[in-house]
Structures are given as structure tokens and as C-alpha cells.
Design an enzyme around this catalytic site. Structure first.
Site, short mmCIF file in Angstrom:
data_model
loop_
_atom_site.label_atom_id
_atom_site.label_comp_id
_atom_site.label_asym_id
_atom_site.label_seq_id
_atom_site.Cartn_x
_atom_site.Cartn_y
_atom_site.Cartn_z
N ASN A 1 84.95 94.90 -7.48
CA ASN A 1 86.09 94.31 -8.19
C ASN A 1 85.62 93.53 -9.43
OD1 ASN A 1 88.74 94.97 -7.14
ND2 ASN A 1 88.08 94.04 -5.22
N ASP B 1 92.77 105.27 -4.75
CA ASP B 1 92.73 104.99 -6.19
C ASP B 1 91.30 104.84 -6.70
OD1 ASP B 1 92.64 102.72 -4.61
OD2 ASP B 1 93.90 101.50 -5.89
N HIS B 2 90.32 104.90 -5.80
CA HIS B 2 88.90 104.85 -6.16
C HIS B 2 88.26 106.23 -5.94
CE1 HIS B 2 88.44 100.33 -6.09
NE2 HIS B 2 89.57 100.47 -5.42
N ASP C 1 82.77 98.18 -3.51
CA ASP C 1 83.80 97.87 -4.50
C ASP C 1 83.59 96.42 -4.90
OD1 ASP C 1 86.03 97.24 -5.95
OD2 ASP C 1 87.48 97.74 -4.39
N ASN D 1 85.65 103.20 -1.77
CA ASN D 1 86.81 102.44 -1.29
C ASN D 1 87.90 103.45 -1.01
OD1 ASN D 1 89.36 101.14 -1.23
ND2 ASN D 1 88.56 99.39 -2.34
N GLU E 1 87.75 98.89 2.38
CA GLU E 1 89.19 98.88 2.64
C GLU E 1 89.58 99.85 3.74
OE1 GLU E 1 92.41 97.38 -0.04
OE2 GLU E 1 91.28 98.56 -1.50
N ASP F 1 83.17 100.04 -8.97
CA ASP F 1 82.42 100.43 -7.76
C ASP F 1 80.98 100.67 -8.18
OD1 ASP F 1 84.78 101.06 -5.66
OD2 ASP F 1 85.35 101.74 -7.67
#
Length: 258
Positions: free
Chosen positions: A151, A249-250, A149, A7, A34, A220
Site C-alpha cells: 500500500n 484488483d491486484h 501488498d 493480494n 487479503e 505490490d
């Protein structure tokens, strides 16, 4: 075949990060989430110049998924699918392609916001549709990899502070049950095929020095069908790009299939 998911939290911002990482990681297939840009803005030519073809489903500002495939690998373009068939959804969250006989699915699962919200209910509906579709895909494609991802942090060991996160979005019983349903289809969590260090995560909030404190979540994932999991020789989180300037941030998750 080396597979990875990442991501990137805006491909426009982190295109060079992706290019740099492709050169050092030597992955064959990279699933992106994303993208946060429409199809006409996807940098197809830039990736082609680096030896990768691309398939994608984007939208402005939010969501968007893609698959980058190293030149020389056969892709059955007839079987490329964007979004979950039969599930009407304006959000671009899924793209699938058959690469060298392997069904590769790049998915960006809804965040859900918080239990009890409309966004959470949408997430549960989306997960229901995904599970039904994946069941059919597995029947057609014995070699299948679902990367993305999710989530969802499936277990307490995937959360830096399980007590603090208890009952919250990403770790709720409903979400974990959906992850378990995917596993019940026969899919295997590639990361858990191998001994891993404690507190291994793939996402860290930008705030409160979370990455420095390793206050993260493992959300992930790479789930593999039995035919692929038996040939998987490695799976790990590559935290290196998370240390770069203006990182996502991933961090990427990588698996080797021999």
C-alpha cells in the site's frame, strides 16, 4: 526458487483463480494477502490436492495473509511467525516462514485511508514496528524476502498520474520515507533490478475502467536481502489474472531466485 505475491481480495471468491494461476505460473512459493476469511475456512485441503502446503493467519471479512509452498520444499515450522512480535494488533497482516533456508515474509501493509486520520497514524505505527522487526530478522536470516501488498507507491514512476495523486494516501512523503527505510536496511526492490516498461503497475481500481486505461499504481512489492537480490534473475508483474472474470484488483508480482 520462484517467489510471488498476490493480494487476492477475498480467497473465497478467487480460490479457483489462485489454483489456475499456480498451475500456469509454476511458482514455488506464493504469498497471499487479503484472504478475508477465518482460519477454519482456509481451503488447505484444496491446495494440498494441487501440491501445495499452506500457512496462514486469517480473520473474518478483513485482512488475512498466507504462504503456499510447493511440496518438496523444506519448511522450518518452528520458525513460523504470525504478526509482528511485540506489536499488539488484532488485524492479521503478517506471516513468516523459513523455506529452504530463505526467510519468506508475506505482509499486508495497512491502507491508511488518508493522511491525518487515525487509520493513517496506525499505518505509521505499524510501519515503525515492521521496520524494527525486519532489522532483527535480517540479522538472523541473511536470505530474506519481504513480499506483499505494501500500500505504498515508492516513486512517481509507480503512479499513473503523480500530479493527481500528490499528497494522497499511498504516495505521501511519510509512507515513501518508510519504504526508503526498509531499503536502507539493505533490502532491494527486485522489480527495479531489471529494465521495466514505463507505467508498470500492480493495482488498478475497479472503477472508471482503470485497468483498461492502465490507470494504476505499483504497490505490490518484493524486497530482497543482498544475498537473494544478487541471485535474482527475473521480476515482473503478471497482469493475466487481472483480465479474468471477477478478478482481484491486484496482479501477482513474480521473482526468480537462482
Amino acid at each position: 526458487m520462484k517467489l510471488a505475491t498476490w493480494n487476492v481480495n477475498s480467497l473465497k471468491v478467487r480460490q479457483q483463480h489462485v489454483i489456475d494461476w499456480l498451475e500456469t505460473s509454476q511458482v514455488d512459493v506464493l504469498c497471499l494477502q487479503e484472504l478475508k476469511l477465518p482460519d477454519e475456512k482456509f481451503p488447505r485441503a484444496d491446495f494440498e490436492a494441487k501440491g501445495f502446503r499452506s500457512w496462514f493467519a486469517g480473520q473474518k471479512t478483513y485482512n488475512g495473509v498466507g504462504i503456499l509452498v510447493r511440496n518438496g520444499l523444506a519448511v522450518d515450522e518452528v520458525t513460523v511467525v504470525r504478526n509482528i512480535p511485540g506489536f499488539e494488533d488484532p488485524q492479521q497482516r503478517v506471516i513468516a516462514a523459513t523455506i529452504e533456508g530463505v526467510r519468506v515474509i508475506s505482509a499486508y501493509f495497512p491502507n491508511g485511508q488518508a493522511p491525518g486520520t487515525e487509520k493513517f497514524e496506525y499505518k505509521l505505527r505499524w510501519l515503525d514496528a515492521l521496520q524494527q522487526w525486519i532489522a532483527g530478522e535480517l540479522a538472523q536470516h541473511p536470505k530474506l524476502a519481504l513480499l506483499g501488498d505494501y500500500n505504498i507507491a515508492p516513486e512517481d514512476r509507480d503512479v499513473h498520474d503523480p500530479k493527481a495523486w500528490e499528497g494522497q494516501n499511498l504516495v505521501s512523503p511519510e509512507e515513501r520515507a518508510h519504504f526508503a527505510r526498509l531499503v536502507e536496511l539493505g533490502l532491494v526492490d527486485a522489480f527495479r533490478l531489471f529494465d521495466q516498461p514505463e507505467k508498470s503497475f500492480s493495482w488498478w481500481d475497479y472503477r472508471m475502467l482503470a485497468f483498461r486505461r492502465n490507470a494504476g499504481l505499483r504497490i505490490d512489492h518484493i524486497l530482497l536481502s543482498p544475498a537473494l537480490s544478487s541471485a535474482c534473475t527475473f521480476c515482473d508483474v503478471d497482469k493475466t489474472p487481472r483480465k479474468w472474470d471477477q478478478p482481484s484488483d491486484h496482479a501477482p508480482v513474480v521473482a526468480q531466485i537462482d
